[in-house]
Design a protein around this motif. Structure first.
Motif, PDB file in Angstrom:
ATOM      1  N   ASP A 178       0.826  -1.211   0.000  1.00  0.00           N
ATOM      2  CA  ASP A 178       0.000   0.000   0.000  1.00  0.00           C
ATOM      3  C   ASP A 178       0.863   1.265   0.000  1.00  0.00           C
ATOM      4  OD1 ASP A 178       1.024  -0.347   2.501  1.00  0.00           O
ATOM      5  OD2 ASP A 178      -0.852  -0.031   3.593  1.00  0.00           O
ATOM      6  N   SER A 179       1.965   1.235  -0.729  1.00  0.00           N
ATOM      7  CA  SER A 179       2.897   2.373  -0.717  1.00  0.00           C
ATOM      8  C   SER A 179       2.276   3.658  -1.249  1.00  0.00           C
ATOM      9  CB  SER A 179       4.158   2.046  -1.524  1.00  0.00           C
ATOM     10  OG  SER A 179       4.973   1.134  -0.838  1.00  0.00           O
ATOM     11  N   ILE A 180       1.314   3.548  -2.152  1.00  0.00           N
ATOM     12  CA  ILE A 180       0.668   4.756  -2.679  1.00  0.00           C
ATOM     13  C   ILE A 180      -0.308   5.345  -1.673  1.00  0.00           C
ATOM     14  CG2 ILE A 180      -1.235   3.527  -3.793  1.00  0.00           C
ATOM     15  CD1 ILE A 180      -1.165   5.591  -6.016  1.00  0.00           C
ATOM     16  N   HIS A 181      -0.719   4.536  -0.717  1.00  0.00           N
ATOM     17  CA  HIS A 181      -1.770   4.943   0.223  1.00  0.00           C
ATOM     18  C   HIS A 181      -1.364   6.175   1.033  1.00  0.00           C
ATOM     19  CE1 HIS A 181      -5.434   4.239   2.493  1.00  0.00           C
ATOM     20  NE2 HIS A 181      -4.755   4.352   3.626  1.00  0.00           N
ATOM     21  N   GLY A 182      -0.095   6.250   1.435  1.00  0.00           N
ATOM     22  CA  GLY A 182       0.348   7.371   2.260  1.00  0.00           C
ATOM     23  C   GLY A 182       0.177   8.705   1.561  1.00  0.00           C
ATOM     24  N   SER A 183       0.593   8.783   0.287  1.00  0.00           N
ATOM     25  CA  SER A 183       0.483  10.039  -0.458  1.00  0.00           C
ATOM     26  C   SER A 183      -0.981  10.416  -0.693  1.00  0.00           C
ATOM     27  CB  SER A 183       1.215   9.913  -1.797  1.00  0.00           C
ATOM     28  OG  SER A 183       2.607   9.778  -1.586  1.00  0.00           O
ATOM     29  N   LEU A 184      -1.813   9.423  -1.010  1.00  0.00           N
ATOM     30  CA  LEU A 184      -3.238   9.698  -1.220  1.00  0.00           C
ATOM     31  C   LEU A 184      -3.891  10.214   0.059  1.00  0.00           C
ATOM     32  CD1 LEU A 184      -4.349   6.678  -3.430  1.00  0.00           C
ATOM     33  CD2 LEU A 184      -4.334   9.082  -4.096  1.00  0.00           C
ATOM     34  N   GLU A 185      -3.536   9.613   1.189  1.00  0.00           N
ATOM     35  CA  GLU A 185      -4.124  10.050   2.461  1.00  0.00           C
ATOM     36  C   GLU A 185      -3.663  11.458   2.834  1.00  0.00           C
ATOM     37  OE1 GLU A 185      -6.544   8.684   4.470  1.00  0.00           O
ATOM     38  OE2 GLU A 185      -6.751   7.539   2.621  1.00  0.00           O
ATOM     39  N   GLN A 186      -2.440  11.810   2.481  1.00  0.00           N
ATOM     40  CA  GLN A 186      -1.967  13.171   2.744  1.00  0.00           C
ATOM     41  C   GLN A 186      -2.773  14.184   1.933  1.00  0.00           C
ATOM     42  OE1 GLN A 186       2.206  12.915   1.857  1.00  0.00           O
ATOM     43  NE2 GLN A 186       2.704  11.792   3.724  1.00  0.00           N
ATOM     44  N   ILE A 187      -3.047  13.857   0.670  1.00  0.00           N
ATOM     45  CA  ILE A 187      -3.851  14.754  -0.168  1.00  0.00           C
ATOM     46  C   ILE A 187      -5.279  14.836   0.381  1.00  0.00           C
ATOM     47  CG2 ILE A 187      -4.824  15.107  -2.470  1.00  0.00           C
ATOM     48  CD1 ILE A 187      -2.331  13.646  -3.583  1.00  0.00           C
ATOM     49  N   ARG A 188      -5.839  13.685   0.745  1.00  0.00           N
ATOM     50  CA  ARG A 188      -7.206  13.658   1.289  1.00  0.00           C
ATOM     51  C   ARG A 188      -7.298  14.493   2.561  1.00  0.00           C
ATOM     52  NH1 ARG A 188      -8.052   8.614   1.182  1.00  0.00           N
ATOM     53  NH2 ARG A 188      -9.747   8.443  -0.352  1.00  0.00           N
ATOM     54  N   TYR A 189      -6.338  14.305   3.460  1.00  0.00           N
ATOM     55  CA  TYR A 189      -6.347  15.047   4.723  1.00  0.00           C
ATOM     56  C   TYR A 189      -6.239  16.556   4.482  1.00  0.00           C
ATOM     57  CZ  TYR A 189      -4.719  17.018   9.121  1.00  0.00           C
ATOM     58  OH  TYR A 189      -4.573  17.813  10.234  1.00  0.00           O
ATOM     59  N   ALA A 190      -5.287  16.952   3.621  1.00  0.00           N
ATOM     60  CA  ALA A 190      -5.085  18.376   3.357  1.00  0.00           C
ATOM     61  C   ALA A 190      -6.333  19.002   2.725  1.00  0.00           C
ATOM     62  CB  ALA A 190      -3.874  18.577   2.443  1.00  0.00           C
ATOM     63  N   PHE A 191      -6.995  18.249   1.869  1.00  0.00           N
ATOM     64  CA  PHE A 191      -8.211  18.762   1.225  1.00  0.00           C
ATOM     65  C   PHE A 191      -9.357  18.877   2.232  1.00  0.00           C
ATOM     66  CE2 PHE A 191     -12.229  18.007  -1.079  1.00  0.00           C
ATOM     67  CZ  PHE A 191     -12.206  19.103  -1.928  1.00  0.00           C
ATOM     68  N   GLU A 192      -9.575  17.825   3.015  1.00  0.00           N
ATOM     69  CA  GLU A 192     -10.682  17.833   3.980  1.00  0.00           C
ATOM     70  C   GLU A 192     -10.458  18.834   5.107  1.00  0.00           C
ATOM     71  OE1 GLU A 192     -11.073  13.790   5.242  1.00  0.00           O
ATOM     72  OE2 GLU A 192     -12.164  13.176   3.427  1.00  0.00           O
ATOM     73  N   ALA A 193      -9.187  19.087   5.436  1.00  0.00           N
ATOM     74  CA  ALA A 193      -8.878  20.041   6.511  1.00  0.00           C
ATOM     75  C   ALA A 193      -8.871  21.482   6.015  1.00  0.00           C
ATOM     76  CB  ALA A 193      -7.521  19.705   7.126  1.00  0.00           C
ATOM     77  N   GLY A 194      -9.038  21.666   4.709  1.00  0.00           N
ATOM     78  CA  GLY A 194      -9.117  23.022   4.165  1.00  0.00           C
ATOM     79  C   GLY A 194      -7.790  23.630   3.776  1.00  0.00           C
ATOM     80  N   TYR A 195      -6.712  22.858   3.821  1.00  0.00           N
ATOM     81  CA  TYR A 195      -5.416  23.388   3.414  1.00  0.00           C
ATOM     82  C   TYR A 195      -5.298  23.474   1.896  1.00  0.00           C
ATOM     83  CZ  TYR A 195      -4.337  22.399   8.289  1.00  0.00           C
ATOM     84  OH  TYR A 195      -4.370  22.362   9.664  1.00  0.00           O
ATOM     85  N   ILE A 196      -6.107  22.675   1.193  1.00  0.00           N
ATOM     86  CA  ILE A 196      -6.220  22.780  -0.265  1.00  0.00           C
ATOM     87  C   ILE A 196      -7.650  23.217  -0.554  1.00  0.00           C
ATOM     88  CG2 ILE A 196      -6.046  21.600  -2.489  1.00  0.00           C
ATOM     89  CD1 ILE A 196      -4.258  19.527  -1.176  1.00  0.00           C
ATOM     90  N   ALA A 197      -7.826  24.470  -0.884  1.00  0.00           N
ATOM     91  CA  ALA A 197      -9.175  24.995  -1.084  1.00  0.00           C
ATOM     92  C   ALA A 197      -9.660  24.826  -2.523  1.00  0.00           C
ATOM     93  CB  ALA A 197      -9.225  26.477  -0.694  1.00  0.00           C
ATOM     94  N   ASP A 198      -8.726  24.575  -3.430  1.00  0.00           N
ATOM     95  CA  ASP A 198      -9.033  24.500  -4.858  1.00  0.00           C
ATOM     96  C   ASP A 198      -9.212  23.045  -5.287  1.00  0.00           C
ATOM     97  OD1 ASP A 198      -9.092  24.574  -7.606  1.00  0.00           O
ATOM     98  OD2 ASP A 198      -7.358  25.892  -7.823  1.00  0.00           O
ATOM     99  N   ASN A 199     -10.426  22.689  -5.723  1.00  0.00           N
ATOM    100  CA  ASN A 199     -10.690  21.311  -6.154  1.00  0.00           C
ATOM    101  C   ASN A 199      -9.786  20.880  -7.308  1.00  0.00           C
ATOM    102  OD1 ASN A 199     -12.806  21.762  -4.376  1.00  0.00           O
ATOM    103  ND2 ASN A 199     -14.265  20.552  -5.558  1.00  0.00           N
TER     104      ASN A 199
END
Length: 320
Positions: A178-199
């Motif tokens: 699941d090596s790709i999982h870490g990067s995907l979860e970082q993007i998901r977290y940043a998006f859900e937490a509002g650090y990435i406001a642009d879809n």
């Protein structure tokens, strides 16, 4: 002192660029004649403790000493405070290490990881910026918003140079399932937490992960990372991994990098430690599935599942 001196001198010679004369450099540092410097290089003349310290300070080569029969290992690491200004310094340190490997006549880099090796990610501007954002902001208390200009062009050029040089170093990579999982979860977290406001920016990050996996597939199909047959690439998948580690082999010497604090690393050239790490990595390879060359069936399944995870995250981004 003889073994300590021999070990230090070998590492000192490796640390110098090919165009720099080792004897002349030592002579200038210690203010001795070139003839005496040559004797020290050949271990025909002793290096005093004071001279050893001066050489270590000048050329930034650590003195590695292990008391007889004492199971101790000396590590070095780049000190990072978490300030954004540290990013360039961190990358330059990585670049210096990679250039040292690249310049060696005989070289190989083995990576055991549960995340996509950062050298691959640095090919893509937004993804490189996001990874650095996530790592460095994780050290602070009040993360800022992420945007495409988080790192400037000079830092981006260093990142892309790291990618270019890595592609020219023969390597073996052992990934967790699941090596790709870490990067995907970082993007998901940043998006859900509002650090990435642009879809659209969040989508671009996921798409660049897909492109990175496509690159991996191409490297594995040909068992090399460039058109040069010397730039060999072996890719493995292992269900069970332990320490995240990088092991370099250069002209008969080894250096081990162990990751800590998410992205930083501990570095050691201790022979016994590196030898044990190499044996552990070789054991992992025997238990792993090869994705290179003829491992098409398993590789395609892995890539397909990773693409599905990417597509699922993109769907989540626009659902919100």
């Amino acid at each position: 002192m003889t073994e300590l001196q021999r070990n230090f001198i070998e590492r000192l010679k490796l640390s110098l660029p090919p165009y720099q004369n080792a004897a002349q450099s030592i002579a200038e540092c210690l203010q001795i004649s070139p003839n005496e410097a040559y004797k020290k290089l050949r271990n025909q003349s002793s290096v005093t403790l004071q001279q050893l310290v001066k050489l270590a300070d000048t050329f930034k080569v650590p003195i590695v000493y292990q008391p007889e029969q004492a199971p101790t290992v000396t590590f070095s690491y780049p000190k990072i405070s978490g300030e954004k200004s540290d990013i360039a310094e961190y990358l330059l340190d990585l670049l210096n290490n990679l250039k040292l490997i690249h310049a060696s006549k005989e070289k190989h880099l083995t990576i055991v990881t549960d995340d996509i090796p950062l050298f691959h990610l640095f090919k893509y501007p937004e993804l490189a910026a996001f990874k650095l954002f996530f790592w460095f902001e994780s050290l602070g208390n009040q993360p800022q918003k992420f945007n495409r200009s988080y790192i400037d062009d000079d830092v981006l050029r260093i990142a892309q140079e790291l990618n270019r040089i890595y592609l020219e170093i023969p390597s073996t990579e052992i990934w967790a399932k699941d090596s790709i999982h870490g990067s995907l979860e970082q993007i998901r977290y940043a998006f859900e937490a509002g650090y990435i406001a642009d879809n659209s920016l969040a989508e671009d990050l996921v798409m660049q992960l897909r492109y990175c996996l496509t690159d991996m597939n191409m490297y594995a199909m040909s068992s090399k990372k460039t058109i040069d047959v010397a730039h060999t690439f072996n890719w493995y998948n292992c269900d069970v991994l332990g320490t995240i580690a990088y092991l370099t082999e250069m002209n008969g010497t080894m250096t081990c990098f162990n990751r800590f604090n998410t992205f930083n690393f501990l570095k050691t050239e201790d022979h016994d430690y590196c030898k044990q790490t190499k044996a552990w990595m070789q054991g992992l390879m025997r238990k792993s599935v090869s994705f290179s060359g003829q491992g098409e069936k398993h590789r395609n399944k892995y890539i397909y599942q990773a693409f599905q995870e990417c597509d699922a995250l993109i769907a989540e981004i626009y659902k919100n």
